[in-house]
Design a protein around this motif. Structure first.
Motif, PDB file in Angstrom:
ATOM      1  N   TYR A 344       0.795  -1.225   0.000  1.00 46.15           N
ATOM      2  CA  TYR A 344       0.000   0.000   0.000  1.00 46.15           C
ATOM      3  C   TYR A 344       0.834   1.286   0.000  1.00 46.15           C
ATOM      4  CZ  TYR A 344      -3.435  -3.532   1.498  1.00 46.15           C
ATOM      5  OH  TYR A 344      -4.213  -4.664   1.605  1.00 46.15           O
ATOM      6  N   GLY A 345       2.142   1.149   0.125  1.00 49.69           N
ATOM      7  CA  GLY A 345       3.005   2.323   0.044  1.00 49.69           C
ATOM      8  C   GLY A 345       2.922   3.242   1.255  1.00 49.69           C
ATOM      9  N   LYS A 346       2.546   2.687   2.400  1.00 45.61           N
ATOM     10  CA  LYS A 346       2.515   3.514   3.618  1.00 45.61           C
ATOM     11  C   LYS A 346       3.950   3.789   4.053  1.00 45.61           C
ATOM     12  CE  LYS A 346      -2.007   1.787   4.975  1.00 45.61           C
ATOM     13  NZ  LYS A 346      -2.858   1.076   5.929  1.00 45.61           N
ATOM     14  N   THR A 347       4.205   4.999   4.498  1.00 46.51           N
ATOM     15  CA  THR A 347       5.585   5.365   4.803  1.00 46.51           C
ATOM     16  C   THR A 347       5.964   4.990   6.238  1.00 46.51           C
ATOM     17  OG1 THR A 347       4.761   7.558   5.303  1.00 46.51           O
ATOM     18  CG2 THR A 347       5.769   7.237   3.134  1.00 46.51           C
ATOM     19  N   GLU A 348       4.962   4.622   7.028  1.00 51.01           N
ATOM     20  CA  GLU A 348       5.237   4.330   8.428  1.00 51.01           C
ATOM     21  C   GLU A 348       4.592   3.021   8.824  1.00 51.01           C
ATOM     22  OE1 GLU A 348       4.290   8.109  10.480  1.00 51.01           O
ATOM     23  OE2 GLU A 348       4.749   6.902  12.262  1.00 51.01           O
ATOM     24  N   SER A 349       5.365   2.145   9.440  1.00 50.15           N
ATOM     25  CA  SER A 349       4.807   0.893   9.945  1.00 50.15           C
ATOM     26  C   SER A 349       4.575   1.005  11.448  1.00 50.15           C
ATOM     27  CB  SER A 349       5.794  -0.235   9.667  1.00 50.15           C
ATOM     28  OG  SER A 349       5.393  -1.399  10.342  1.00 50.15           O
ATOM     29  N   ARG A 350       3.425   0.502  11.888  1.00 50.69           N
ATOM     30  CA  ARG A 350       3.140   0.386  13.323  1.00 50.69           C
ATOM     31  C   ARG A 350       2.525  -0.983  13.546  1.00 50.69           C
ATOM     32  NH1 ARG A 350       0.854   5.388  12.369  1.00 50.69           N
ATOM     33  NH2 ARG A 350      -1.205   4.445  12.284  1.00 50.69           N
ATOM     34  N   THR A 351       2.632  -1.478  14.786  1.00 51.69           N
ATOM     35  CA  THR A 351       2.106  -2.806  15.077  1.00 51.69           C
ATOM     36  C   THR A 351       0.612  -2.874  14.738  1.00 51.69           C
ATOM     37  OG1 THR A 351       3.762  -3.158  16.744  1.00 51.69           O
ATOM     38  CG2 THR A 351       1.813  -4.542  16.890  1.00 51.69           C
TER      39      THR A 351
END
Ligand code: ADP
Length: 384
Positions: A344-351
């Motif tokens: 999805y091209g999200k720039t930030e990963s979170r749990t």
């Protein structure tokens, strides 16, 4: 060429891009952040939160029809726009009974559809005696704005309920009436169906799928679900009753429980494209995203049938705070035969954040094999 306004710019709007191009439709998106996935595919973006109706007024000037990828909108404010002639699909009246989980349960029950036993905490005089008929464990849910299990709590006993309510109401400054309580369903499986209704009232349904949740978040989807033809027919009938009753134009995701007694209950309605339908992008002739755009643009509906014997979809969920794009894991997953990876091209990963998904097409309907493939993807994706 039609211009469709989409309220919300997450992955669900992003995944409309291919279908929009195929149908010659332009997407205009309303979403708060320039980093949101759909900004990159939108013809134009109105940068604002999804519940900002002033922004939706601007969106309306840029498109012919407005639809939703996120239903956490301000319906009262939008209804003023509707009165002024803005075309919402689905119409706002179809969303109104669904946005609050308690109202939704009441609506489904009043339609005669099977739902778990439930009660609103504001109508409870003597909590302890009322809860006895639900029993424990019970499920406490925020009535509004719950998603991916946020705001859904499984409660083991009365003391835990009091503790949770007191924690939620004090730390989040919420009133107890913000919650509903329902019976815990010791389900055998969770199921879902995607259904779409056209402007002319035609309804098309996708194959019923099995969904597997962990910690209340969808992890895998197996298509088709291994259930009886009678159960399929019952679920299709639920979809028809609901979409006809609400006079929906567009696609809905319907989540269900299959009880250990074989009984089907409706868990939740999503008035939009849904995670349980992502398999349709690679596995069906018409994806749920194309189908939704077809419906809202007044086009004839497409064929929802599976083009392979089966499919398994695995969500790639964040498991850490990071800015990585996980190239090497994605590469390894892409090498699995018949795997289609969507990032999805999200720039930030979170749990717990949905970063992408993989669909693997199958040449059989062997549930155990589908689960084994899902586990092998997860063993590449999640660190040990
Ligand atoms: P959300 O809107 O956050 O997706 P749901 O109400 O769909 O929340 O609940 C998420 C998951 O929690 C469900 O898929 C199911 O696994 C579990 N769950 C929710 N309600 C119940 C229930 N009444 N009994 C058992 N499990 C439940």
């Amino acid at each position: 060429m039609k211009r469709v306004g989409v309220i919300g710019g997450g992955q669900l709007a992003w995944m409309m891009a291919d279908a929009a191009q195929k149908l010659g439709v332009e997407l205009v998106v309303q979403t708060p952040s320039e980093h949101d996935p759909a900004v990159s595919i939108a013809k134009e973006t109105v940068f604002a939160p999804v519940d900002d109706a002033n922004a939706t007024k601007i969106l309306a000037q840029k498109c012919d029809i407005i639809t939703f990828e996120n239903e956490f909108v301000n319906l009262d404010a939008l209804s003023i726009l509707a009165q002024q002639g803005v075309c919402f699909r689905p119409r706002l009246e179809a969303l109104a009974p669904l946005l609050d989980k308690y109202d939704q349960r009441c609506y489904l029950r009043d339609l005669g559809l099977p739902v778990p036993q439930f009660l609103a905490l504001d109508e409870v005089k003597n909590l302890k005696s009322q809860i006895e008929y639900l029993g424990f464990p019970a499920v406490l849910k925020s009535r509004r704005h719950g998603y991916d299990g946020q705001g859904t709590f499984i409660i083991q006993d009365f003391a835990a309920l009091e503790q949770k309510l007191s924690y939620e109401t004090t730390t989040k400054n919420l009133n107890q009436s913000f919650f509903l309580l329902e019976e815990f369903i010791p389900f055998e499986r969770e199921l879902a169906i995607i259904a779409v209704r056209s402007v002319k009232g035609e309804i098309v349904t996708y194959p019923v799928v099995e969904t597997q949740q962990e910690q209340q978040v969808c992890r895998r989807v197996i298509a088709p679900a291994e259930i009886t033809p009678n159960q399929v027919a019952e679920i299709q009938a639920i979809a028809h009753t609901l979409l006809n009753s609400l006079q929906v134009v567009g696609i809905f995701g319907i989540e269900l429980f299959l009880g250990t007694n074989g009984k089907i209950l409706v868990n939740e309605i999503a008035p939009r494209t849904h995670n349980s339908g992502h398999f349709s992008i690679d596995a069906c002739e018409t994806s749920q995203f194309e189908q939704h755009l077809r419906a809202v643009c007044g086009l004839p509906l497409g064929n929802p049938a599976l083009q392979s014997a089966g499919a398994v979809m695995v969500n790639l969920l964040g498991y850490e705070d990071s800015h990585s794009d996980y190239q090497s894991q994605r590469q390894q997953i892409a090498e699995i035969p018949q795997a289609h990876i969507h990032w999805y091209g999200k720039t930030e990963s979170r749990t717990g954040r949905k970063l992408g998904h993989v669909t693997v097409l199958l040449d059989n309907q062997n549930r155990e094999q589908a689960i084994a493939i899902a586990h092998s993807i997860e063993s590449i994706w999640y660190p040990r």
